[in-house]
Design a protein around this motif. Sequence first.
Motif, PDB file in Angstrom:
ATOM      1  N   GLY B 144       0.849  -1.199   0.000  1.00 25.72           N
ATOM      2  CA  GLY B 144       0.000   0.000   0.000  1.00 25.72           C
ATOM      3  C   GLY B 144       0.868   1.226   0.000  1.00 25.72           C
ATOM      4  N   ARG B 145       0.279   2.355   0.209  1.00 21.34           N
ATOM      5  CA  ARG B 145       1.002   3.624   0.212  1.00 21.34           C
ATOM      6  C   ARG B 145       1.218   4.025   1.656  1.00 21.34           C
ATOM      7  N   TYR B 146       2.413   4.514   1.927  1.00 22.28           N
ATOM      8  CA  TYR B 146       2.757   4.929   3.289  1.00 22.28           C
ATOM      9  C   TYR B 146       3.267   6.354   3.277  1.00 22.28           C
ATOM     10  N   ARG B 147       2.928   7.027   4.323  1.00 20.61           N
ATOM     11  CA  ARG B 147       3.424   8.387   4.492  1.00 20.61           C
ATOM     12  C   ARG B 147       4.618   8.274   5.436  1.00 20.61           C
ATOM     13  N   VAL B 148       5.723   8.815   5.004  1.00 18.66           N
ATOM     14  CA  VAL B 148       6.968   8.659   5.752  1.00 18.66           C
ATOM     15  C   VAL B 148       7.514  10.035   6.074  1.00 18.66           C
ATOM     16  N   ARG B 149       7.781  10.251   7.360  1.00 19.71           N
ATOM     17  CA  ARG B 149       8.246  11.586   7.737  1.00 19.71           C
ATOM     18  C   ARG B 149       9.367  11.441   8.752  1.00 19.71           C
ATOM     19  N   VAL B 150      10.501  12.082   8.485  1.00 21.15           N
ATOM     20  CA  VAL B 150      11.524  12.274   9.520  1.00 21.15           C
ATOM     21  C   VAL B 150      11.763  13.759   9.592  1.00 21.15           C
ATOM     22  N   ASP B 151      11.416  14.340  10.712  1.00 25.69           N
ATOM     23  CA  ASP B 151      11.531  15.792  10.875  1.00 25.69           C
ATOM     24  C   ASP B 151      12.827  16.080  11.636  1.00 25.69           C
ATOM     25  N   SER B 152      13.934  15.870  10.915  1.00 25.03           N
ATOM     26  CA  SER B 152      15.245  16.052  11.549  1.00 25.03           C
ATOM     27  C   SER B 152      16.011  17.148  10.842  1.00 25.03           C
ATOM     28  N   THR B 153      17.051  17.615  11.500  1.00 24.41           N
ATOM     29  CA  THR B 153      17.974  18.545  10.862  1.00 24.41           C
ATOM     30  C   THR B 153      19.368  17.987  10.980  1.00 24.41           C
ATOM     31  N   LEU B 154      20.164  18.184   9.979  1.00 24.30           N
ATOM     32  CA  LEU B 154      21.538  17.715   9.953  1.00 24.30           C
ATOM     33  C   LEU B 154      22.326  18.865   9.359  1.00 24.30           C
ATOM     34  N   GLU B 155      22.850  19.722  10.243  1.00 20.02           N
ATOM     35  CA  GLU B 155      23.413  21.009   9.815  1.00 20.02           C
ATOM     36  C   GLU B 155      24.656  21.315  10.629  1.00 20.02           C
ATOM     37  N   PRO B 156      25.486  22.170  10.133  1.00 22.84           N
ATOM     38  CA  PRO B 156      26.644  22.585  10.923  1.00 22.84           C
ATOM     39  C   PRO B 156      26.202  23.029  12.311  1.00 22.84           C
ATOM     40  N   GLY B 157      26.896  22.547  13.303  1.00 23.77           N
ATOM     41  CA  GLY B 157      26.554  22.872  14.689  1.00 23.77           C
ATOM     42  C   GLY B 157      27.750  22.488  15.537  1.00 23.77           C
ATOM     43  N   HIS B 158      27.521  21.665  16.562  1.00 29.00           N
ATOM     44  CA  HIS B 158      28.606  21.293  17.456  1.00 29.00           C
ATOM     45  C   HIS B 158      28.470  19.865  17.925  1.00 29.00           C
ATOM     46  N   LEU B 159      29.608  19.342  18.365  1.00 28.70           N
ATOM     47  CA  LEU B 159      29.605  18.099  19.126  1.00 28.70           C
ATOM     48  C   LEU B 159      29.858  18.504  20.573  1.00 28.70           C
ATOM     49  N   THR B 160      29.132  17.898  21.499  1.00 27.29           N
ATOM     50  CA  THR B 160      29.172  18.322  22.891  1.00 27.29           C
ATOM     51  C   THR B 160      29.723  17.209  23.782  1.00 27.29           C
ATOM     52  N   TYR B 161      30.650  17.566  24.643  1.00 25.89           N
ATOM     53  CA  TYR B 161      31.023  16.597  25.697  1.00 25.89           C
ATOM     54  C   TYR B 161      31.254  17.346  26.999  1.00 25.89           C
ATOM     55  N   GLY B 162      31.243  16.604  28.093  1.00 26.83           N
ATOM     56  CA  GLY B 162      31.430  17.230  29.401  1.00 26.83           C
ATOM     57  C   GLY B 162      32.484  16.488  30.187  1.00 26.83           C
ATOM     58  N   GLU B 163      33.150  17.220  31.081  1.00 26.92           N
ATOM     59  CA  GLU B 163      34.101  16.525  31.960  1.00 26.92           C
ATOM     60  C   GLU B 163      34.154  17.222  33.301  1.00 26.92           C
ATOM     61  N   VAL B 164      34.541  16.451  34.300  1.00 28.70           N
ATOM     62  CA  VAL B 164      34.747  17.018  35.627  1.00 28.70           C
ATOM     63  C   VAL B 164      36.058  16.437  36.144  1.00 28.70           C
ATOM     64  N   VAL B 165      36.850  17.293  36.744  1.00 27.39           N
ATOM     65  CA  VAL B 165      38.160  16.863  37.222  1.00 27.39           C
ATOM     66  C   VAL B 165      38.197  16.997  38.746  1.00 27.39           C
TER      67      VAL B 165
END
Lengths: 435, 435, 435
Positions: B144-165
């Motif tokens: 049958g027919r299916y409606r397919v939606r992914v409402d994502s963005t894939l754009e320049p931005g950042h990778l995030t990490y955290g640390e505690v010393v």
Amino acid sequence: MAADDTQAQRLYDTVSRLYPICRSVTGNGVRETLAILAEQIPLEIHEVPSGTAVLDWEVPDEWNIADAYIADDSGRRLVDFRACNLHVLNYSVPVDAEMSLEELRPHLFSLPDQPDRIPYRTSYYERNWGFCLSDRQLVSLTPGRYRVRVDSTLEPGHLTYGEVVVPGRLDDEILVSSHVCHPSLCDDNLSGIAVSAALARLLLDGPTPRHTVRFLYAPGTIGTISWLAHNRSTAHRIRHGLTLTCLGDAHPFTYKRTVGGDAVIDRAAAHVLARDSAANQVIDFFPYGYDERQYNAPGFRLPVGSLMRGRHGQFPEYHTSGDDLSFVTGARMVQSLELLRSIVEIVDGDRHLVNLEPFGEPQLGRRGLYGALGGQNLPDGQLAMLWVLNLSDGTHSLLDIAERADIAFESVRATAALLEEHGLLAEAGGDALPG
Amino acid sequence: MAADDTQAQRLYDTVSRLYPICRSVTGNGVRETLAILAEQIPLEIHEVPSGTAVLDWEVPDEWNIADAYIADDSGRRLVDFRACNLHVLNYSVPVDAEMSLEELRPHLFSLPDQPDRIPYRTSYYERNWGFCLSDRQLVSLTPGRYRVRVDSTLEPGHLTYGEVVVPGRLDDEILVSSHVCHPSLCDDNLSGIAVSAALARLLLDGPTPRHTVRFLYAPGTIGTISWLAHNRSTAHRIRHGLTLTCLGDAHPFTYKRTVGGDAVIDRAAAHVLARDSAANQVIDFFPYGYDERQYNAPGFRLPVGSLMRGRHGQFPEYHTSGDDLSFVTGARMVQSLELLRSIVEIVDGDRHLVNLEPFGEPQLGRRGLYGALGGQNLPDGQLAMLWVLNLSDGTHSLLDIAERADIAFESVRATAALLEEHGLLAEAGGDALPG
Amino acid sequence: MAADDTQAQRLYDTVSRLYPICRSVTGNGVRETLAILAEQIPLEIHEVPSGTAVLDWEVPDEWNIADAYIADDSGRRLVDFRACNLHVLNYSVPVDAEMSLEELRPHLFSLPDQPDRIPYRTSYYERNWGFCLSDRQLVSLTPGRYRVRVDSTLEPGHLTYGEVVVPGRLDDEILVSSHVCHPSLCDDNLSGIAVSAALARLLLDGPTPRHTVRFLYAPGTIGTISWLAHNRSTAHRIRHGLTLTCLGDAHPFTYKRTVGGDAVIDRAAAHVLARDSAANQVIDFFPYGYDERQYNAPGFRLPVGSLMRGRHGQFPEYHTSGDDLSFVTGARMVQSLELLRSIVEIVDGDRHLVNLEPFGEPQLGRRGLYGALGGQNLPDGQLAMLWVLNLSDGTHSLLDIAERADIAFESVRATAALLEEHGLLAEAGGDALPG
């Protein structure tokens, strides 16, 4: 067999003569013991005055004892030092008093698990007095007044030890060390003392060994500490060593390794024990037991292992009146002596040899060293020859070869001697070592 | 027990709050996750711009997602991101289309072997879109027919990490590293994150450790690569490390060794796991799993092992919707925390000490360190003392001693502290290291 | 399969042609044998004159034999060299006499345990004559007069050996050595000779190997001693070596290690044998067997192991007439050839490579070297890639990696080649070694 029977009798006689003496870490008991040994071997006696600083320790006052007992109010001796010297807490201060059972009780020691045996207890470094007795006797004591007497002295005097040195061709030494401080306990350590003296006698009467062999008879811990203190600058000459204990009982042999665990003495003992019986065992070092503790301390790290049959604290008779003249036999001490001698012969005879015809196999046949008829399997003796030739490259000692080839050291040694005679082997760096 | 119950509740609460968030290697899911951790520990957050060259890699575009679904022609959502974020192939590019089942089929992922579970799949480095769903649902889809939606963005931005010393007295570091990129999977790795944060809190609240202890919360592979790239010149300070994963499930513990295999962390973990339970196991390194792969790479060779309960890919719930809030418990995370803490305490506390009275045994009795009544077997604590004295020759660390003596590290450490107090031990080369 | 069948036929044909020849350590038998091999491979023949000093040995007189028999008084040949050349004690001096059974008896050899087989016996270095016969025949001899004839010559001549060298890119050599002195014995060692020649042919026809590969066909002991004497200054080029024997029988494979025990050849052989069959075994070196004895002698210490199926002296047919054409098959020799080739390929191909992107894992996906869809377990080939990258730090060779990862060497080698192509690996110290 006849020779062994004689040796067995001699060893048992030595133990029997030493058994009644009340020894301790100091005092006349040790002197009497050494005097009896001196009938067999040329013992040099050392006396170290009380108060002498030895390493981290100090030689304590000398202890001697004439008599000791607990008597009931009728004067009857219930616990009597004259019957068994284990009855006195070793190093007891003098006491002469009348007291209630309640007052006496903290000074009494027994073994509830072995109600018929008298325990062996000491109080060397804390002044105390006490009696050891069978638990059966202890529980039979009724409330009442007791006369308690320990007729001992604890006064400035000396600590005594003895040693005998069998001179060898090398300054390097093999040490055989036995503690002489235990009172009437046969296995621990009259057996060790007797076997040690017998080996000293054999070496004195035999050909000069390569190593100088030193036999030490010293009270445990403080005696050995005293010896180490007096020999601190030369102790490093000891290249191989053993403490001896419990060599007359019926257990298979145990060898306890040096702290390093891979000394020549460790490998020699393992080699001999494994070939003697599968029931024998080799265990790792732990910093308790006998004077191997002191020799293996980090400031010395002398490679001294320990040879025994029954293990320290692992059999019920240990440190009790059960360790009496019936617990040891001369025949078992002869076995111990033979095993000890084999170990000493290995560490003494282990050498690095060099094959002088190392390019391929030398032609053994031409030298009469090889069966002439080929095409068959090889007799064992010739395999030993090929092993010795192959591994004698200066990096493998005879013991290395015996281990690698799984051949008895004595066969390897004899094979090497034959090859040396035929000019096929020579001592590695031969000029440096007098053979 | 009460304290443990509180800790268990706290750990489970952390996992519960983090569970619904849709994380990936970049994006707001990681930011929200770190914000929740920052309520417990003073996390320093790092943002690395897309396109940044990190070692051999490049930080990818940032991915965020608002919604995604497959709907039938009636508009009914059959597969719905809002119900479970595993439904979306992680890093799916946006799509908004109608298509036949035939066209849709290559974008659907299921687990035929576990027909009721949704798999976790990603496509970080190849632009693709897709849906994960239970196999039961997959096979029920009709042509049958299916409606397919992914409402994502894939754009320049950042990778995030955290640390505690947690600052220590030494610059040398202990690293505890947890990956934070997985979406709704509890054991892998919300349990690791929660346990790590709890240990950080304990260390921040406790006495200053010897080593500086660094806690890293980074997306797997690319996050750790980013951290390594930014800390390339100081990474060598890491002397001991662990990655954490799967610490809330019911399996016994597994420790995976460093590539070297005999680092202090390897030995510490083996010591703790063996004493905790015979069911625990230690396995060799292999170059797959989690970020230990990056730390152990030949250019760094940081000794980082991995601590887990269930093993990567070895249990059915792994990387499926079965790894949900019912798969982990707070009590098990408390056990994991305790075990982790024991390991960290060993690597932090392992030192080389030197016996200051190394010639024979020191006289412990005089110092009140030894039972006064001789002739009996030795209490365990005194054996520890003799081991520490014998092996403290500058070449054996406390962990070496614990291993050799087969005594718990903590007993060896406490014994050494007592001997240090009595002036019998001192730190080897003590001036160089601040204790 | 067809290729294997052809190879099997070729190997069996070679053995069949060599079988009837009466070989010894010198003489025309060896020359004829080498002439047949020279039809397959470009053999260089060496002739060493009798009396030449070779290491500790001397090349003996050359032995040749035309006929030999024991006949009864009617002239009937009871034992006939023409029927089987094992009947003559190899290296028998000439004899032509009539004698009683009593006089003859010491010159007769049989195998009472295998009464139907003729033993193989030699008397190279003690001048003697004799006959070998079945024990059944021996016991049937009745008292009487016997005519005894050995029509042999033992005169100054030469010792003959052959070698072929496959030139490689390195001066370092791989040695494959086979003894050629045994008469009609198929497994020991016509099988070894045939397999060796087949490998030489394959290498000559294939791409240039890295190592120069030397194939030696020499009489046992004295032939190899002669080769070593003539190549004493260059023998050190042999970096890996094997002696071959008994490669056609039905036993699983045995590899006998070099005396060092951990040479690359030892590890390569262990790797191949273990992956071939669990029934194969690796045994330690012992200084008996074949010419590995000479190569491993302390003056050379060339790392030469030994590859065989049935073990020297361990199967009943060994050194008897039972080792005939029915005891070996071409198919088994093909298996042996393949296994030998695998071992040689490992020692030839083992190299130390260096990861050129050692800081973390390189991004394989970007290079098309990695499956794009994450979250699943890893295919085996990609694990090989990660192992090679992780361990290629200059200290691990490809064989080290194969052993550590428990992956077939060939997979590791192919993976490394792929990574080299993609610029991720390079030869360690690459300038020094021509690839």
